[in-house]
Design an enzyme around this catalytic site. Structure first.
Site, PDB file in Angstrom:
ATOM      1  N   LYS B  78       0.863  -1.196   0.000  1.00 49.52           N
ATOM      2  CA  LYS B  78       0.000   0.000   0.000  1.00 49.52           C
ATOM      3  C   LYS B  78       0.892   1.236   0.000  1.00 49.52           C
ATOM      4  CE  LYS B  78      -3.970   2.010   2.478  1.00 49.52           C
ATOM      5  NZ  LYS B  78      -4.904   1.875   3.625  1.00 49.52           N
ATOM      6  N   SER B 153      -9.967   1.956   2.711  1.00 51.23           N
ATOM      7  CA  SER B 153      -9.057   2.695   1.869  1.00 51.23           C
ATOM      8  C   SER B 153      -8.019   1.838   1.142  1.00 51.23           C
ATOM      9  CB  SER B 153      -8.319   3.732   2.717  1.00 51.23           C
ATOM     10  OG  SER B 153      -7.472   3.101   3.658  1.00 51.23           O
ATOM     11  N   SER B 177     -10.382  -0.309   6.900  1.00 53.86           N
ATOM     12  CA  SER B 177      -9.725  -0.184   5.596  1.00 53.86           C
ATOM     13  C   SER B 177      -8.999  -1.427   5.083  1.00 53.86           C
ATOM     14  CB  SER B 177      -8.749   0.988   5.616  1.00 53.86           C
ATOM     15  OG  SER B 177      -9.448   2.196   5.566  1.00 53.86           O
TER      16      SER B 177
END
Lengths: 95, 485
Positions: B78, B153, B177
């Site tokens: 990420k 997210s 998330s």
């Protein structure tokens, strides 16, 4: 809780963040809606309840007061917008 | 079986047996990214050269015999984790030009284990969002149906993994998330106990809630990833000094007699009936495995989203004060004075959702409002945490849906922040309490993935992983993937 444009301008100033005139009206509505959501908390009585600062109630760990980092100023300043002689440059603050 | 269909465990075995090399495997994944990424927008940066160099080094380690289960395995990171020499954007224009000068602990550990980083994945800006639509780099599309969101997210990591553009990925979870995108994309996602994994070098959103974790195809793989990521790190003052157990050792143990709590608040209004059916069917499977199911109550759960939208924005407004156009990141053109520099750099660098949260946080912490908002929210947080404490006196794990709906359409909720916030209604309380939670794929609803959330007690990841693994031994849902990849 309903916020006006002028409230948003004040908060934006506190956050030192520009919010354009076009954004202001919709931001005021959005923030008012979010505050309505948040205020659902008021339905519960929390008198005498201790605020929870840490999920595991841990205390701040301390370490010896010794230098543990090496000097990497040049490396870090390589990504700065503007530097000179090892200092970060910003517009003149004092006349 | 194609290389990209293999789990980490299968890849580790193939690499050791000499069926393929890490360089071959890495090239295979890079070709897949080249073919599919444009349509999905899952990766914002592909680090081909770095990946091939890591793969070559991994092949040598495998020959030398000092490999770990992750050595040579291609992962997606990420874009919230700082990677030395590689742009780390956090999905924001503010950091579009930010080449991190150091590695996050998570990167350091996964690199150290010999894993290969294929690239950095798209995400909601500063991890603020539940649909991956707030990214400066544009939305990510769900590989199951590209008209739908992947969740957020960690939406780029979820889409990359679901489309088999990596073998596993990292995510972060502040209010859901990892678990919500895992649910919406049919993956296994684990948010560990607060403090289990170091936050050092992970760009901070809400520091008392943020926690990194793995996103994988199976619980077995999640155990391997967590093993490499977890552990004490003196550089993160909130990182737990708890021993790291062997997460794989207990996988497969019998779970007969396990007590599962179903909170009645997780099955009420707002839950899509099709999602409810899939979750209930999964609970039936657990009964067949000998588990005992009891109804429990988390009476303050309805206050979790309201409290979260004080605590998280308050911490965000403080954390994001560092982005001021002075030392790194975006700076506006020709500032007339220092205040103009701050205001325009921040006004231009942040997107609409980040601005909303900074403003809410600033307001909640401003003079005269602190008691009504922040103090109240921290008290409510205590009540929510106590609900879980009481529940865990009766049961071993708690189960329910990870998300109230399946993946929704792009644009469906992006104009209504409050509706978007309610996507995390079942995940947020877990962050407020600091507990570990997982989402695993169960029977789909109308062809779309559904996630079962499993919540455990503090540092009980070993049990969570085994409970998930036993389900995956008994069912095939985790093996399903979107067609066309």
């Amino acid at each position: 809780m309903s916020l006006e444009r002028s409230d948003v301008e004040k908060i934006a100033h506190l956050a030192r963040m520009a919010v354009s005139d076009e954004e202001l009206a919709s931001v005021a509505d959005d923030l008012s809606n979010i505050l309505d959501l948040v205020e659902q908390m008021n339905a519960v009585d929390t008198a005498g309840v201790a605020p929870m600062a840490h999920p595991l109630h841990m205390l701040q760990r301390l370490r010896a007061d010794k230098v543990s980092e090496e000097d990497r100023r040049e490396h870090f300043q390589a990504i700065a917008p503007a530097t000179e002689d090892g200092c970060y440059l910003v517009p003149k603050v004092i006349e | 079986m194609m290389l990209h269909e293999k789990t980490i465990s299968e890849l580790a075995a193939g690499l050791r047996a000499g069926e393929f090399s890490s360089v071959e495997l890495t090239k295979h994944y890079l070709e897949r990214i080249a073919a599919h990424n444009e349509a999905l927008n899952a990766y914002v940066t592909v680090t081909e050269e770095r990946a091939l160099a890591q793969a070559a080094a991994a092949d040598q380690r495998l020959v030398a015999g000092d490999a770990t289960p992750l050595t040579g395995v291609p992962l997606a990171q990420k874009d919230i984790f700082c990677t030395n020499g590689v742009r780390t954007s956090c999905g924001s224009r503010m950091l579009d030009n930010f080449v991190a000068p150091y590695d996050a602990t998570v990167i350091e550990r996964l690199d150290g284990a010999g894993a290969v980083m294929l690239g950095k994945t798209n995400m909601d800006e500063f991890a603020m969002g539940s649909s991956n639509e707030t990214s400066w780099y544009g939305p990510v599309r769900n590989p199951w149906n590209t008209e739908l969101v992947p969740g957020g997210s960690s939406g780029g990591s979820a889409a990359a993994l679901a489309a088999r553009l990596c073998a596993a990925a990292t995510g972060t979870d502040t209010g859901g998330s990892i678990r919500q995108p895992a649910a919406l994309c049919g993956l296994t996602g684990l948010k560990p106990t607060y403090g289990r994994i170091s936050r050092w070098g992970m760009i901070a959103f809400a520091s008392s809630l943020d926690q990194a974790g793995p996103m994988t195809r199976t619980a077995e793989d999640a155990a391997l990833m967590l093993q490499a990521m977890a552990g004490f790190d003196a550089r993160d003052s909130t990182c737990a000094e708890e021993p790291v157990p062997d997460y794989s050792a207990t996988l497969g143990e019998d779970i007969a007699g396990l007590k599962i709590g179903l909170p009645k608040e997780y099955f009420g209004e707002g839950l899509d009936p099709e999602v409810a059916k899939s979750v209930e069917a999964a609970v039936e499977e657990y009964k067949r495995l000998g588990c005992e199911v009891v109804e429990i109550s988390l009476p303050n759960n309805h206050l979790a989203v309201p409290a979260y939208y004080v605590v998280a924005p308050a911490e965000c407004s403080s954390n994001l004060a560092r982005f001021d156009g002075v030392r790194f990141g975006h700076r506006c053109e020709d500032p007339k004075d220092l205040e103009d520099l701050y205001k325009r750099s921040r006004g231009e660098g942040f997107g609409a959702e980040v601005k909303r949260r900074i403003l809410i946080g600033t307001y909640a912490l401003s003079a005269g409002y602190y008691d009504a908002y922040y103090l109240k929210a921290q008290q409510v947080r205590h009540l929510i945490s106590d609900d879980f404490k009481k529940a865990f006196e009766q049961v071993d794990v708690i189960m329910g849906p990870a998300s109230p709906t399946t993946a929704f359409a792009l644009g469906e909720k992006s104009d209504d922040p409050v509706q978007m916030y309610l996507s995390d209604i079942y995940t947020i309380a877990v962050n407020l309490a600091g507990l570990p939670g997982m989402s695993i794929p169960v029977a789909p609803a109308e062809g779309k993935p559904v996630g079962l959330q499993i919540i455990g007690n503090y540092f009980d990841e070993t049990r969570l992983l085994n409970v998930a693994h036993r389900f995956q031994q008994a069912t095939e849902w985790h093996k399903a993937g979107p067609s066309g990849y």
